[in-house]
Scaffold this active site. Sequence first.
Site, PDB file in Angstrom:
ATOM      1  N   GLU A   1       2.784 -25.493   8.670  1.00  0.00           N
ATOM      2  CA  GLU A   1       2.743 -26.217  10.311  1.00  0.00           C
ATOM      3  C   GLU A   1       1.764 -25.874  11.284  1.00  0.00           C
ATOM      4  OE1 GLU A   1       7.211 -26.406  11.876  1.00  0.00           O
ATOM      5  OE2 GLU A   1       7.838 -25.994   9.810  1.00  0.00           O
TER       6      GLU A   1
ATOM      7  N   GLN B   1       0.649  -0.998  -0.056  1.00  0.00           N
ATOM      8  CA  GLN B   1       0.115   0.143  -0.429  1.00  0.00           C
ATOM      9  C   GLN B   1       0.808   1.683  -0.138  1.00  0.00           C
ATOM     10  OE1 GLN B   1      -3.296  -0.591  -0.223  1.00  0.00           O
ATOM     11  NE2 GLN B   1      -3.244   1.991  -0.184  1.00  0.00           N
TER      12      GLN B   1
END
Length: 381
Positions: A365, A338
């Site tokens: 994980e 942004q």
Amino acid sequence: MSLNFDLSQDQAMIRALAREFANEKVAPGAAERDKTGRFPTELVREMGQLGLMGIPFAEEYGGMGGDTVSYALAVEEISRADASLGITLAAHCSIGMGPVYYFGSKEQKERWLPGAAKGEYLASFGLTEPGAGSDSAGTKTTAVPDGDHWVLNGSKIYITNAAYCGYIVCTAVTDPSKGHKGISAFILPNPTEGFSIGPAYEKMGLHSSDTRPLYFDNVRLPADALLGNPGEGFRQFMITLDGGRISIGAMAVGIAQASLDSALAYAKQRVQFGQSISKFQAIQHKLADMAMEIELARMMVLKAAWLKDQGRPFTREGAMAKLFASETAVRAANQAIQIHGGAGYMEDLPVSRFWRDAKLTEIGEGTSEIQRNIIAKQLGC
């Protein structure tokens, strides 16, 4: 009781070593590797020569003899330069070498760990299956005793380092009647007859890390390939994943820091309305929030690592570290894009890579949802 946030001399030295290597050797080719998907075997070998591939393991098995804090710092530094290499290192140490180091016999450690620590080959971990991801107890791969051997059949998916590994620690059901207590773990050498590795996946990010499916077709393994005792596999990989979450948290912090570094540098040189955009309060607040969250994430990762080094429980803290750091990485990368504006949407700048790479840290994980489940359970819910 004392509270000291200073690194030890050894920890600072390892971080400096990893940072110098990341800046001089890893970062320059990261964008090219992201575009081509080339796996950097030369960087893996060099990390092995520097000792970075075996930081938290004892010297008698080829490791550096460092601690988990040092290891987390190194993963952060490598991931800041290139998260693909960061996850290669993280998966190799935490879930590849870790199970052998913590649960293997002396003979297994002596056979497999020195070469892995030196970067002669990578270590890999085969847990996820088409029907067993977050539900890791849903393993369908089987291992049936046959004389003095085990015969494996089944498959695994999304396995990191598969094509470059010397061995894989894989899970298989050895007693279907016992549920998760009937799952065992095996050390499978690569190559082994009947074992095959599929083509690399086309991924959204982490393009130069190696991720592939595995197939077991009547793979015969000797009895001494069993890791620990039959039925201990589920407990072993739950403990392994606790430690692995620290390294994924460290990887996420590295990506987040790279996002902030890039956004800050761009904000200082990008001029709009007669001044650099870093002078506008809207941009300053974005950068301040990024810096705050990154520092908090780093402290949580290091706390979990420190607890592990002290031999104290860290399941809750590891889950918190992985959860907060991964979501911080995604937010930081998003804000970096942004701040770059239209330039951030272009592939010739690194911030789009940071966002693509960061997203995996919320998934691998243990997803963010699973981490919240773990934390809630630790609270007694």
